[in-house]
Design a protein around this motif. Structure first.
Motif, PDB file in Angstrom:
ATOM      1  N   GLN A 130     -18.283 -10.909 -17.546  1.00 54.15           N
ATOM      2  CA  GLN A 130     -16.963 -10.973 -18.172  1.00 54.15           C
ATOM      3  C   GLN A 130     -16.696  -9.764 -19.060  1.00 54.15           C
ATOM      4  OE1 GLN A 130     -16.133 -14.961 -19.676  1.00 54.15           O
ATOM      5  NE2 GLN A 130     -17.583 -15.776 -18.205  1.00 54.15           N
ATOM      6  N   TRP A 159     -21.891  -6.490 -28.297  1.00 52.09           N
ATOM      7  CA  TRP A 159     -23.160  -6.214 -28.992  1.00 52.09           C
ATOM      8  C   TRP A 159     -24.369  -6.663 -28.195  1.00 52.09           C
ATOM      9  CZ3 TRP A 159     -26.936  -9.635 -30.253  1.00 52.09           C
ATOM     10  CH2 TRP A 159     -26.609 -10.990 -30.317  1.00 52.09           C
ATOM     11  N   SER A 160     -24.216  -7.773 -27.467  1.00 47.82           N
ATOM     12  CA  SER A 160     -25.367  -8.276 -26.706  1.00 47.82           C
ATOM     13  C   SER A 160     -25.760  -7.285 -25.605  1.00 47.82           C
ATOM     14  CB  SER A 160     -25.026  -9.640 -26.094  1.00 47.82           C
ATOM     15  OG  SER A 160     -23.765  -9.560 -25.432  1.00 47.82           O
ATOM     16  N   ILE A 201     -20.604  -3.051 -34.262  1.00 45.15           N
ATOM     17  CA  ILE A 201     -21.000  -4.285 -33.581  1.00 45.15           C
ATOM     18  C   ILE A 201     -19.724  -4.998 -33.131  1.00 45.15           C
ATOM     19  CG2 ILE A 201     -22.306  -6.440 -33.824  1.00 45.15           C
ATOM     20  CD1 ILE A 201     -24.060  -4.061 -34.438  1.00 45.15           C
ATOM     21  N   LEU A 202     -19.541  -5.116 -31.808  1.00 44.04           N
ATOM     22  CA  LEU A 202     -18.359  -5.796 -31.279  1.00 44.04           C
ATOM     23  C   LEU A 202     -18.754  -7.130 -30.663  1.00 44.04           C
ATOM     24  CD1 LEU A 202     -16.338  -2.897 -29.589  1.00 44.04           C
ATOM     25  CD2 LEU A 202     -16.226  -3.733 -31.934  1.00 44.04           C
ATOM     26  N   SER A 203     -17.814  -8.062 -30.718  1.00 40.60           N
ATOM     27  CA  SER A 203     -18.056  -9.414 -30.251  1.00 40.60           C
ATOM     28  C   SER A 203     -18.466  -9.452 -28.770  1.00 40.60           C
ATOM     29  CB  SER A 203     -16.777 -10.221 -30.466  1.00 40.60           C
ATOM     30  OG  SER A 203     -16.822 -11.391 -29.726  1.00 40.60           O
ATOM     31  N   VAL A 204     -19.138 -10.521 -28.384  1.00 39.47           N
ATOM     32  CA  VAL A 204     -19.552 -10.700 -26.993  1.00 39.47           C
ATOM     33  C   VAL A 204     -18.330 -10.763 -26.069  1.00 39.47           C
ATOM     34  CG1 VAL A 204     -20.687 -12.319 -25.416  1.00 39.47           C
ATOM     35  CG2 VAL A 204     -21.689 -11.842 -27.646  1.00 39.47           C
ATOM     36  N   ASP A 205     -17.214 -11.318 -26.566  1.00 41.36           N
ATOM     37  CA  ASP A 205     -16.026 -11.419 -25.714  1.00 41.36           C
ATOM     38  C   ASP A 205     -15.027 -10.284 -25.965  1.00 41.36           C
ATOM     39  OD1 ASP A 205     -15.255 -12.203 -28.164  1.00 41.36           O
ATOM     40  OD2 ASP A 205     -14.410 -14.141 -27.567  1.00 41.36           O
ATOM     41  N   ILE A 221     -23.454 -16.770 -31.889  1.00 38.62           N
ATOM     42  CA  ILE A 221     -24.099 -15.981 -32.947  1.00 38.62           C
ATOM     43  C   ILE A 221     -23.024 -15.205 -33.712  1.00 38.62           C
ATOM     44  CG2 ILE A 221     -25.701 -14.078 -33.426  1.00 38.62           C
ATOM     45  CD1 ILE A 221     -27.204 -14.866 -30.855  1.00 38.62           C
ATOM     46  N   ALA A 253     -25.627 -10.817 -35.744  1.00 40.51           N
ATOM     47  CA  ALA A 253     -25.884  -9.812 -34.696  1.00 40.51           C
ATOM     48  C   ALA A 253     -26.259  -8.475 -35.326  1.00 40.51           C
ATOM     49  CB  ALA A 253     -24.640  -9.650 -33.817  1.00 40.51           C
ATOM     50  N   LYS A 254     -25.519  -8.103 -36.362  1.00 41.84           N
ATOM     51  CA  LYS A 254     -25.849  -6.852 -37.061  1.00 41.84           C
ATOM     52  C   LYS A 254     -27.255  -6.948 -37.655  1.00 41.84           C
ATOM     53  CE  LYS A 254     -22.780  -4.258 -39.224  1.00 41.84           C
ATOM     54  NZ  LYS A 254     -21.938  -3.530 -40.168  1.00 41.84           N
ATOM     55  N   ASP A 274     -23.123 -18.563 -17.795  1.00 44.08           N
ATOM     56  CA  ASP A 274     -22.155 -19.106 -18.754  1.00 44.08           C
ATOM     57  C   ASP A 274     -22.858 -19.789 -19.922  1.00 44.08           C
ATOM     58  OD1 ASP A 274     -20.093 -18.111 -17.319  1.00 44.08           O
ATOM     59  OD2 ASP A 274     -19.551 -20.000 -16.326  1.00 44.08           O
ATOM     60  N   LEU A 277     -21.141 -12.338 -35.913  1.00 44.74           N
ATOM     61  CA  LEU A 277     -21.337 -10.885 -35.856  1.00 44.74           C
ATOM     62  C   LEU A 277     -22.259 -10.374 -36.964  1.00 44.74           C
ATOM     63  CD1 LEU A 277     -17.911  -9.319 -34.810  1.00 44.74           C
ATOM     64  CD2 LEU A 277     -19.986  -9.617 -33.468  1.00 44.74           C
ATOM     65  N   VAL A 321     -24.958 -16.863 -26.892  1.00 49.63           N
ATOM     66  CA  VAL A 321     -24.802 -15.573 -27.579  1.00 49.63           C
ATOM     67  C   VAL A 321     -23.471 -15.534 -28.343  1.00 49.63           C
ATOM     68  CG1 VAL A 321     -24.770 -13.073 -27.281  1.00 49.63           C
ATOM     69  CG2 VAL A 321     -26.235 -14.459 -25.849  1.00 49.63           C
ATOM     70  N   LEU A 322     -22.434 -16.150 -27.739  1.00 49.71           N
ATOM     71  CA  LEU A 322     -21.127 -16.184 -28.413  1.00 49.71           C
ATOM     72  C   LEU A 322     -21.206 -16.934 -29.743  1.00 49.71           C
ATOM     73  CD1 LEU A 322     -18.383 -16.833 -25.693  1.00 49.71           C
ATOM     74  CD2 LEU A 322     -18.243 -15.194 -27.580  1.00 49.71           C
ATOM     75  N   MET A 338     -25.867 -19.085 -21.133  1.00 50.45           N
ATOM     76  CA  MET A 338     -26.437 -18.059 -22.024  1.00 50.45           C
ATOM     77  C   MET A 338     -25.341 -17.342 -22.805  1.00 50.45           C
ATOM     78  SD  MET A 338     -29.329 -16.626 -19.461  1.00 50.45           S
ATOM     79  CE  MET A 338     -30.250 -15.663 -20.604  1.00 50.45           C
ATOM     80  N   ARG A 339     -24.228 -17.102 -22.137  1.00 51.12           N
ATOM     81  CA  ARG A 339     -23.106 -16.458 -22.812  1.00 51.12           C
ATOM     82  C   ARG A 339     -22.611 -17.330 -23.980  1.00 51.12           C
ATOM     83  NH1 ARG A 339     -18.599 -13.092 -22.334  1.00 51.12           N
ATOM     84  NH2 ARG A 339     -16.671 -14.173 -22.805  1.00 51.12           N
TER      85      ARG A 339
END
Lengths: 590, 91
Positions: free
Chosen positions: A547, A328-329, A317-321, B33, B38-39, B24, B35, B30-31, B26-27
């Protein structure tokens, strides 16, 4: 380590054996149904193995290992998330529906469920994408073929400067047709020349040491490095005497021979043989590679010692950025919910062999068995890419990581086995794509528009002709694959344009009886245009829209979402399809 | 030629700006959240599928082969999904 006599022996025996085996299996071909669906006689275990080996073709062996070299185990998501759960859903939901409807192609199912316009558009899209995908696969093959057989000219670049190294890589196109060795220790030049026997030695700045070599030796400074300079240096090394195109043509002739004669049955049974060889060869590289590094803990500690570039190499699982194309998203939404589903039950390559199953039970069981085998694939494909990083962190072209690893570590004989495994992967992908593409063009275009009353014998003849033409088109497309950085990302990018909208109309059509033909048509066209627009805007805007470096996962997700919204809205505003038309085509609506 | 390139960039920028605001936003969501969460989303998805497989009617997961043998597919499907859950817990 170069290929030895025993390696060539194994490879030649394997190639000849596969072609003869395929021709023997397909010797009783009499009709189009025999050719395209193996006379609906295939057992679950053969289909399951064929599904797996078709999915992990040469593109994966080169591209996934290369991407794993750069990004790590996150590539495992493509099997563990992108195959295993999806195949299980397919086994109990979508695959039985296709099998019971007795169609030959997915576009044919779309025609029955919606209308003939949807069928035709879908058939043309898949026919074209299949031909292009074949080109990418053939290109991947040629890269490995040339590298393993040592057919590329070698250039040694000596410099202490990292930026000069990067400039040389850029100027020479990352060495797709030439093999580069970078050296920072000027005292080691003679030793490396003796070891590698290069065609050209490029030495950064003046160096007055004496060298004994038959190679051309050129001094350069950073101001000289331009694309023209790179081109002239690669030419000076000597133009490749064995070009990628020769390799592509040899592979095409071998695969074309048994696919053309034997159809789906030859494809599936040669795939069984190839599955065994490929899994065996790849798992051997895994175990032998880790053994050569000193064991699992040593392997992990080498990767950890590489610092920031490999800090996430054991994270799924890798970060969104993240700087990789695999946040992961995107993985969860784009891959897990869209691309994976579209691939496993919206892709003719995959579904066709289950349509040739001898019973509904065999069709279902094949997907469950395939999901079990898919658990192993990241161990055979992804982790060897990370092993290649531990083995040599300075490979400039990641797509060559697997080839360099196996050449460096495997002993004579085992190298031949691996090369046969690679050929197995290649052949299985190409033969399946050829057969499924020919099925679509024959059933959904030729029989539909040109000769509706074609006899079974006519369809067999036309199917074989189309197979040959598709192979020629694929060879043409293979020339353009070099323009993209990573082969795997390229194929995924192409698929992402079509897979989201295709999946939307298949899944909604199968699960919701209110979905109408007109709505499906509007949804499919709008979805593909929207996906293409997103890709175009992303690459042409001053600041990219997404991005991440390769936004195919997000493009797939958003085109899927848009297609579903349009399908639902337009369906509710158009007359429902007749109930009698939907029976057997919608889930639990018999 | 340069005019064409400038026009295409301008058009691409215009379209990109339409999406960028909502994108931006939505990003950002998600940012935010972590990790670990997310898992958890991945694992929850697999567990949801396990639940679905368990609830499928018997006739959809039990198959009669040509030779008369009965094959129960449910245990194999559950095994595959359970293995994936373990893999995501480890990595």
């Amino acid at each position: 380590m170069a290929l030895g006599g025993i390696d060539y022996f194994i490879i030649i025996i394997y190639l000849i054996g596969t072609v003869l085996f395929g021709m023997y299996i397909g010797r009783k071909m009499k009709s189009g149904d025999d050719y395209f669906l193996a006379g609906r006689s295939l057992p679950w275990w053969a289909i399951g193995m064929s599904l797996v080996v078709t999915d992990i073709g040469a593109v994966d062996m080169v591209g996934i290992a290369g991407a794993a070299y750069l990004y790590g185990i996150v590539l495992g998501n493509y099997d563990w998330l992108g195959s295993v759960p999806v195949m299980i859903v397919g086994a109990f939901l979508f695959i039985p529906m296709f099998w019971k409807s007795k169609v030959s192609t997915i576009p044919e199912w779309l025609g029955a469920r919606y209308n003939q316009s949807v069928r035709t558009i879908s058939a043309v899209i898949w026919g074209v994408v299949t031909a292009f995908g074949l080109g990418v696969t053939l290109y991947a093959t040629a890269l490995m073929f040339n590298l393993l057989l040592d057919l590329n000219p070698k250039i040694i670049v000596v410099t202490e400067s990292q930026s000069v190294r990067e400039q040389v890589v850029d100027a020479t196109g990352a060495g797709k047709t030439h093999d580069f060795v970078f050296l920072s220790d000027y005292g080691q030049i003679q030793k490396v020349i003796d070891d590698k026997d290069p065609n050209l030695v490029l030495i950064h700045q003046d160096w007055s040491g004496a060298l004994s070599s038959e190679s051309a030796i050129v001094s350069f400074n950073e101001n000289e490095i331009t694309p023209d300079w790179g081109e002239s240096m690669m030419h000076k090394a000597r133009p490749p005497t064995w070009t990628l195109m020769y390799s592509i043509i040899i592979m095409s002739v071998l695969i074309g021979t048994y696919t053309l004669f034997g159809g789906l049955k030859a494809v599936v049974y040669t795939d069984v043989l190839q599955c065994i060889v490929m899994l065996g060869g790849s798992l051997f590289v895994l175990f032998f590679g880790i053994y050569r590094l000193g064991g699992v803990s040593e392997f992990v500690s080498i990767i950890r010692s590489l610092g920031p570039r490999a800090q996430d190499h054991f994270d799924l699982i890798l970060s969104v950025d993240t700087a990789t194309p695999h946040p992961w998203s995107g993985i969860f939404l784009g891959l897990g919910l869209v691309l994976a589903n579209a691939y496993w039950f919206g892709n003719q390559n995959m579904v066709q062999r289950t349509l040739g199953a001898k019973s509904e039970a065999d069709a279902k069981a094949s997907y469950v068995f395939g999901s079990f085998l898919k658990i192993l694939i990241p161990f055979a494909m992804v982790i060897p890419g990370i092993i290649a990083l531990a083995h040599d962190p300075n490979i400039t072209d990641a797509d060559k990581a697997m080839a360099i690893l196996v050449k460096d570590i495997l002993p004579t004989g085992a190298l031949g086995l691996f090369f046969a495994a690679f050929l197995a992967g290649l052949m299985s992908s190409v033969d399946s794509a050829l057969n499924s593409g020919a099925t679509i063009w024959t059933k959904d275009v030729y029989q539909k528009f040109i000769k509706p009353n074609a006899s079974p014998g006519d369809l067999l003849v036309v199917g074989r002709w189309i197979t040959g033409v598709m192979l020629a088109i694929a060879i043409f497309f293979a020339q353009f694959a070099t323009r993209f950085e990573s082969i795997y990302d390229l194929s995924q990018t192409i698929l992402s344009l079509f897979q989201g909208p295709s999946l939307a109309i298949i899944a909604v059509g199968m699960l919701w009886k209110r979905a109408t033909g007109k709505a499906a048509l509007v949804s499919l066209i709008s979805g593909v245009i929207f996906a293409g627009t997103l890709m175009w805007v992303n690459s042409n805007a001053s600041v990219p829209l997404f991005q991440v470096s390769e936004p195919f996962l997000y493009v797939a997700w958003w085109s899927f979402v848009l297609s579903i919204v349009i399908l639902v809205v337009v369906s509710l505003n158009t007359p429902p399809e007749p109930e009698s038309k939907l029976k057997g085509l919608v889930y639990r609506y018999e | 030629m340069n005019n064409v390139l400038l026009t295409s960039t301008a058009l691409a920028d215009t379209i990109a700006n339409l999406f960028r605001g909502i994108g931006d936003l939505m990003r950002g969501w998600v940012l935010a959240i972590p990790l670990g969460v997310a898992k958890g989303i991945f694992i929850a998805y697999f567990i949801l599928l396990i639940y679905w497989i368990i609830k499928l009617p018997e006739n959809e997961v039990t198959l009669a082969l040509d030779n008369g043998k009965i094959v129960h597919l449910r245990p194999f499907a559950l095994f595959s999904l359970a293995t994936i859950v373990v893999i995501y817990l480890v990595f």
